[in-house]
Scaffold this active site. Structure first.
Site, PDB file in Angstrom:
ATOM      1  N   LYS A  99       3.500   8.676   5.600  1.00 44.24           N
ATOM      2  CA  LYS A  99       4.793   8.806   4.924  1.00 44.24           C
ATOM      3  C   LYS A  99       4.872  10.037   4.025  1.00 44.24           C
ATOM      4  CE  LYS A  99       6.092   4.179   5.563  1.00 44.24           C
ATOM      5  NZ  LYS A  99       6.339   2.863   5.298  1.00 44.24           N
ATOM      6  N   GLU A 119       9.076   7.002  -4.921  1.00 43.74           N
ATOM      7  CA  GLU A 119      10.392   7.622  -4.734  1.00 43.74           C
ATOM      8  C   GLU A 119      11.455   6.766  -5.402  1.00 43.74           C
ATOM      9  OE1 GLU A 119      10.554   7.887  -0.442  1.00 43.74           O
ATOM     10  OE2 GLU A 119      11.339   5.866  -0.233  1.00 43.74           O
ATOM     11  N   ASN A 129      11.739  -6.737   3.148  1.00 41.69           N
ATOM     12  CA  ASN A 129      11.664  -5.425   3.798  1.00 41.69           C
ATOM     13  C   ASN A 129      11.346  -5.492   5.279  1.00 41.69           C
ATOM     14  OD1 ASN A 129      12.178  -4.040   1.340  1.00 41.69           O
ATOM     15  ND2 ASN A 129      10.067  -4.408   0.753  1.00 41.69           N
ATOM     16  N   GLU A 139      11.244   7.348   7.049  1.00 45.04           N
ATOM     17  CA  GLU A 139      10.018   7.574   7.808  1.00 45.04           C
ATOM     18  C   GLU A 139      10.398   7.725   9.269  1.00 45.04           C
ATOM     19  OE1 GLU A 139       7.347   4.360   8.467  1.00 45.04           O
ATOM     20  OE2 GLU A 139       8.907   2.843   8.624  1.00 45.04           O
ATOM     21  N   ASN A 144       9.096   6.459  13.038  1.00 49.42           N
ATOM     22  CA  ASN A 144       8.175   5.612  13.785  1.00 49.42           C
ATOM     23  C   ASN A 144       7.964   6.246  15.154  1.00 49.42           C
ATOM     24  OD1 ASN A 144       7.933   3.690  11.730  1.00 49.42           O
ATOM     25  ND2 ASN A 144       9.833   2.698  12.363  1.00 49.42           N
TER      26      ASN A 144
HETATM   27  P1  ADP Z   1       7.854   0.296   6.780  1.00 46.74           P
HETATM   28  O1  ADP Z   1       6.887   1.305   7.295  1.00 46.74           O
HETATM   29  O2  ADP Z   1       7.185  -0.912   6.246  1.00 46.74           O
HETATM   30  O3  ADP Z   1       8.923   0.012   7.780  1.00 46.74           O
HETATM   31  P2  ADP Z   1       9.892   1.759   5.279  1.00 46.74           P
HETATM   32  O4  ADP Z   1       9.651   2.975   4.470  1.00 46.74           O
HETATM   33  O5  ADP Z   1      10.563   1.965   6.581  1.00 46.74           O
HETATM   34  O6  ADP Z   1       8.511   0.991   5.488  1.00 46.74           O
HETATM   35  O7  ADP Z   1      10.726   0.730   4.399  1.00 46.74           O
HETATM   36  C1  ADP Z   1      10.999  -0.575   4.820  1.00 46.74           C
HETATM   37  C2  ADP Z   1      12.284  -1.085   4.183  1.00 46.74           C
HETATM   38  O8  ADP Z   1      12.199  -1.028   2.753  1.00 46.74           O
HETATM   39  C3  ADP Z   1      13.502  -0.256   4.520  1.00 46.74           C
HETATM   40  O9  ADP Z   1      14.096  -0.699   5.719  1.00 46.74           O
HETATM   41  C4  ADP Z   1      14.396  -0.485   3.318  1.00 46.74           C
HETATM   42  O10 ADP Z   1      15.060  -1.725   3.430  1.00 46.74           O
HETATM   43  C5  ADP Z   1      13.426  -0.605   2.188  1.00 46.74           C
HETATM   44  N1  ADP Z   1      13.230   0.691   1.492  1.00 46.74           N
HETATM   45  C6  ADP Z   1      12.265   1.601   1.725  1.00 46.74           C
HETATM   46  N2  ADP Z   1      12.371   2.654   0.899  1.00 46.74           N
HETATM   47  C7  ADP Z   1      13.424   2.419   0.104  1.00 46.74           C
HETATM   48  C8  ADP Z   1      14.044   3.115  -0.980  1.00 46.74           C
HETATM   49  N3  ADP Z   1      13.576   4.284  -1.422  1.00 46.74           N
HETATM   50  N4  ADP Z   1      15.112   2.558  -1.576  1.00 46.74           N
HETATM   51  C9  ADP Z   1      15.577   1.370  -1.147  1.00 46.74           C
HETATM   52  N5  ADP Z   1      15.049   0.659  -0.156  1.00 46.74           N
HETATM   53  C10 ADP Z   1      13.982   1.163   0.473  1.00 46.74           C
HETATM   54  P1  ADP Z   2       9.643  -1.191  11.732  1.00 42.76           P
HETATM   55  O1  ADP Z   2      10.551  -2.032  10.905  1.00 42.76           O
HETATM   56  O2  ADP Z   2       8.984  -0.125  10.951  1.00 42.76           O
HETATM   57  O3  ADP Z   2      10.232  -0.727  13.010  1.00 42.76           O
HETATM   58  P2  ADP Z   2       9.022  -3.364  13.196  1.00 42.76           P
HETATM   59  O4  ADP Z   2       9.326  -4.580  12.395  1.00 42.76           O
HETATM   60  O5  ADP Z   2      10.070  -2.853  14.122  1.00 42.76           O
HETATM   61  O6  ADP Z   2       8.578  -2.203  12.214  1.00 42.76           O
HETATM   62  O7  ADP Z   2       7.781  -3.673  14.095  1.00 42.76           O
HETATM   63  C1  ADP Z   2       6.535  -3.094  14.034  1.00 42.76           C
HETATM   64  C2  ADP Z   2       5.573  -4.199  13.806  1.00 42.76           C
HETATM   65  O8  ADP Z   2       5.586  -5.151  14.881  1.00 42.76           O
HETATM   66  C3  ADP Z   2       4.163  -3.775  13.786  1.00 42.76           C
HETATM   67  O9  ADP Z   2       3.813  -3.102  12.638  1.00 42.76           O
HETATM   68  C4  ADP Z   2       3.454  -5.113  13.937  1.00 42.76           C
HETATM   69  O10 ADP Z   2       3.309  -5.802  12.740  1.00 42.76           O
HETATM   70  C5  ADP Z   2       4.396  -5.909  14.813  1.00 42.76           C
HETATM   71  N1  ADP Z   2       3.836  -6.101  16.164  1.00 42.76           N
HETATM   72  C6  ADP Z   2       2.755  -5.538  16.683  1.00 42.76           C
HETATM   73  N2  ADP Z   2       2.514  -5.923  17.920  1.00 42.76           N
HETATM   74  C7  ADP Z   2       3.479  -6.787  18.217  1.00 42.76           C
HETATM   75  C8  ADP Z   2       3.793  -7.548  19.375  1.00 42.76           C
HETATM   76  N3  ADP Z   2       3.072  -7.488  20.472  1.00 42.76           N
HETATM   77  N4  ADP Z   2       4.859  -8.336  19.345  1.00 42.76           N
HETATM   78  C9  ADP Z   2       5.619  -8.387  18.239  1.00 42.76           C
HETATM   79  N5  ADP Z   2       5.371  -7.685  17.131  1.00 42.76           N
HETATM   80  C10 ADP Z   2       4.313  -6.901  17.105  1.00 42.76           C
HETATM   81 MG    MG Z   3      10.249   1.306   8.518  1.00 46.50          MG
END
Ligand code: ADP
Ligand code: ADP
Ligand code: MG
Length: 660
Positions: free
Chosen positions: A116, A200, A235, A288, A290
């Protein structure tokens, strides 16, 4: 094109990838752990290779074992799905070194975006708007406080290597930072083996909007518009949709352009997602990227007609994208609901176990021009195990408009029947039925705002009361008819008691179904698909199809329609009179007890008399059906009595621990 690929994943995403590969004429290999030997993915794949113990660290996360399986089966490429090794640049490099194609982006892009802090720096250089904050590592708590005060509260403390909603915490003041910084650091170390933290600005009440991008190895990058994923719990996404009700054309274009610019800047050459938080005013900031297929990719597929897994395979094989940005269009609206093994009525506590009944709604084209799709990797009788993500399936619907997609989702959720473990279908149905959701006024606080005291189901609307009562009368009439064979007359006048509500109705069975008069417009219950003993009751009320779940109770029936559950008694006027004179039966108050959910052996009791316990803390561990079941406190409290000890055998509903 490849002739054989290996899928380094499990569950629904493995099944999803097999389906596309099969359609493309590509043979598939899946790897599986001890827990997945009998899984749907293993059954569907052309070949399956056993790779070790149930914990992912002994199987799905071990690159050596995946590479061995590729060697053994002669697969030419590996699709990593999501989670596990999907965003591991080392794994992608390792495959390249072995001459195996990784169906995902190049390792440099994974590396640049996987972190990140680094990705935020990169994004800022590429002209992407980022969340204001400190783009760099934070050394210690004192440094964290200094940075937080510079940014201005509230701030978000984040693990640079975080993912899946883990390693994130909001701080509203200095104390929160003092507490939160070490906590996030410890969690990051434990979960990701990497304790770098950054801070942040916390955007209050934001929306989560993300752009799907797709690149090839010839320098082409397009975006496939946005998804909105603002319905989150802790989240983590619960409901996603495409497009986003927030965006207008100008914002969509600006966000899409930034996402493509970022993807081009990192030389992105596969499917990926650029995540943003957005204000209600449509300002937006990069969160971020993905570098993998996203869980919620089906909604994008439904509105664009593009199979993202197919495109990932094609670009990995070196093909150029078959379309340019101008060829892509948004068609209609799509919704996705994540069906989780968790109990919404008990604070969403995890509720893993066996799918004693698993009956998803029909898939494909529906009457009314909508589409239903269910991405699952389980069948009836399978187990949702403690070792992996507790997702049961992803239910998606498509309609020409947002309202049509929501209506279709409501119907599909009605038709989804699961028994054997707790699941969040009633909760998802509640969201679909809320005016605020329908109006599109979303935010990541939605669930907190709308369900501040947790989820207890929704009270019935008048239409739901009519529907549930009609179903109860139908079932009671069948019973009465059975009795009638022994000389009684089928009854037509009833008193219906539903919750605290009581009314007189008259009902008549006709060749087409049941006609009910309850003072309002006449109700016609027709096209009933139900036989005594079945848990799902399908029918049509005044022409609208519905499905409810029905359960006989000691007296009457318990009927659930979507998020509403009613206990209904259908009584003859005479028994209603008698019933009224009876003192109401009081169910024993078990709200302060932890009961054994099934017969089993007590492995441990983790609390003692007088101990203070917080919601979610482990109270006892019970072994049943060869599985260890962790029983957690459903609310805060003090332990009044412990009735059993480790080694005891207990019956279902036996009291284990009582709270004061
Ligand atoms: P992850 O890798 O766990 O998906 P993210 O950075 O994508 O982490 O954040 C996950 C969630 O947390 C986001 O979808 C949002 O709802 C919340 N979030 C993250 N950063 C912020 C921020 N700076 N302000 C408000 N909400 C945030
Ligand atoms: P993000 O919100 O950042 O996109 P997601 O919630 O979409 O993250 O999903 C990613 C997460 O799904 C992974 O970090 C893991 O915890 C989970 N995951 C991993 N493998 C599987 C699987 N085979 N089926 C469902 N979920 C999985
Ligand atoms: Mg995310």
């Amino acid at each position: 094109m490849f002739s054989k690929i290996l899928i380094a994943n499990r569950g629904e995403i493995a099944v999803r990838i097999i389906k596309t590969a099969r359609r493309m004429g590509i043979k598939t290999v899946v790897v599986y752990s001890e827990a997945d030997a009998d899984s749907m993915a293993v059954e569907m794949a052309d070949e399956a290779v056993f790779i070790g113990g149930a914990p992912a660290s002994e199987s799905y996360l071990v690159a050596d074992k995946i590479v061995d399986a590729v060697r053994q089966t002669g697969a030419q490429a590996v699709h990593p799905g999501f989670g596990f090794l999907s965003e591991n640049a080392g794994f992608a490099r390792r495959l390249a070194a072995e001459g195996i194609v990784f169906i995902g982006p190049n390792p440099k892009a994974i590396e640049a975006m996987g972190d990140k802090i680094e990705s935020k720096k990169f994004a800022a250089r590429a002209g992407v708007s980022t969340v204001p904050g400190h783009v760099g590592e934070i050394d210690d708590t004192a440094h964290a406080i200094k940075i937080s005060e510079e940014i201005g509260y509230p701030v978000m403390i984040k693990a640079s290597a975080g993912g899946g909603g883990k390693g994130i915490r909001v701080a509203w003041n200095r104390r929160d930072v003092e507490e939160g910084f070490p906590a996030v650091r410890a969690e990051a170390k434990a979960s990701f083996g990497d304790d770098r933290i950054f801070i942040e600005k916390f955007i209050e009440s934001p929306r989560h909007v993300e752009i799907q991008v797709l690149g090839d190895k010839h320098g082409n990058v397009v975006h496939l518009f946005e998804r909105e994923c603002s319905i989150q719990r802790r989240n983590q996404k619960v409901v996603e949709e495409a497009p986003s009700p927030l965006l207008d054309e100008a914002t969509r274009k600006a966000m899409g352009d930034q996402a493509v610019a970022l993807a081009k800047a990192v030389g992105y050459d596969s499917a990926g997602t650029v995540e943003f938080v957005a204000g209600q005013d449509r300002s937006f900031f990069f969160l971020e990227m993905n570098t993998r297929l996203q869980v919620e990719h089906p909604v994008t597929e439904l509105i664009t007609g593009v199979d993202l897994v197919e495109q990932m395979i094609r670009v990995a094989a070196g093909e150029a994208l078959p379309f340019a940005q101008g060829d892509l269009k948004i068609n209609g609206w799509a919704m996705e609901s994540r069906i989780y093994a968790e109990d919404p009525y008990r604070g969403f506590l995890p509720s893993i176990g066996r799918l004693v009944r698993y009956s998803p709604p029909p898939e494909g084209d529906m009457p009314g021009g909508t589409i239903t799709r269910n991405d699952a990797g389980v069948r009836e009788g399978d187990e949702i195990s403690m070792f992996y993500d507790p997702m049961i399936s992803k239910l998606s619907t498509w309609g020409p408009t947002r309202d049509a997609a929501i209506d279709a989702m409501g119907r599909a959720l009605e038709d989804f029947h699961i028994e054997g473990l707790g699941q969040n279908i009633p909760f998802l149905a509640a969201v679909m039925d809320q005016d605020r959701f329908r109006s599109g006024k979303l935010s990541t606080n939605y669930i907190k705002d709308e369900f501040p005291d947790g989820f207890q189901g929704l009270p019935p609307t008048d239409a739901q009361r009519d529907l549930i009562e009609a179903v109860a009368i139908y079932m009671q009439t069948l019973q009465a008819h059975r009795v009638a064979r022994f000389g009684d007359e089928p009854r037509e006048d009833w008193v219906v008691v539903a919750g605290a509500h009581r009314r007189r109705v008259s009902a008549m069975m006709t060749p087409d179904g049941l006609v009910v008069r309850n003072g309002g417009p006449e109700l016609k219950l027709s096209r009933v698909g139900w036989r005594p003993g079945q848990a799902q009751f399908r029918g049509s009320l005044n022409g609208s199809d519905f499905t409810v779940t029905v359960k006989p109770a000691a007296e009457g029936f318990v009927i659930r329609h979507r998020a509403t559950t009613l206990h209904v008694l259908v009584l003859s006027p005479r028994s209603a009179e008698l019933h009224e004179k009876l003192p109401p039966k009081k169910a024993a108050d078990t709200s302060k007890m932890v009961l054994s959910p099934m017969p089993g052996l007590v492995v441990s009791i983790d609390v003692a008399q007088g101990q203070e316990v917080k919601t979610g803390e482990v109270v006892a561990v019970l072994e049943a059906m060869k599985m260890q079941n962790i029983l957690r406190a459903e609310r805060d409290g003090v332990v009044k009595a412990v009735s059993v000890k480790a080694g005891d055998s207990v019956a279902a509903d036996e009291v284990l621990v009582e709270f004061a």
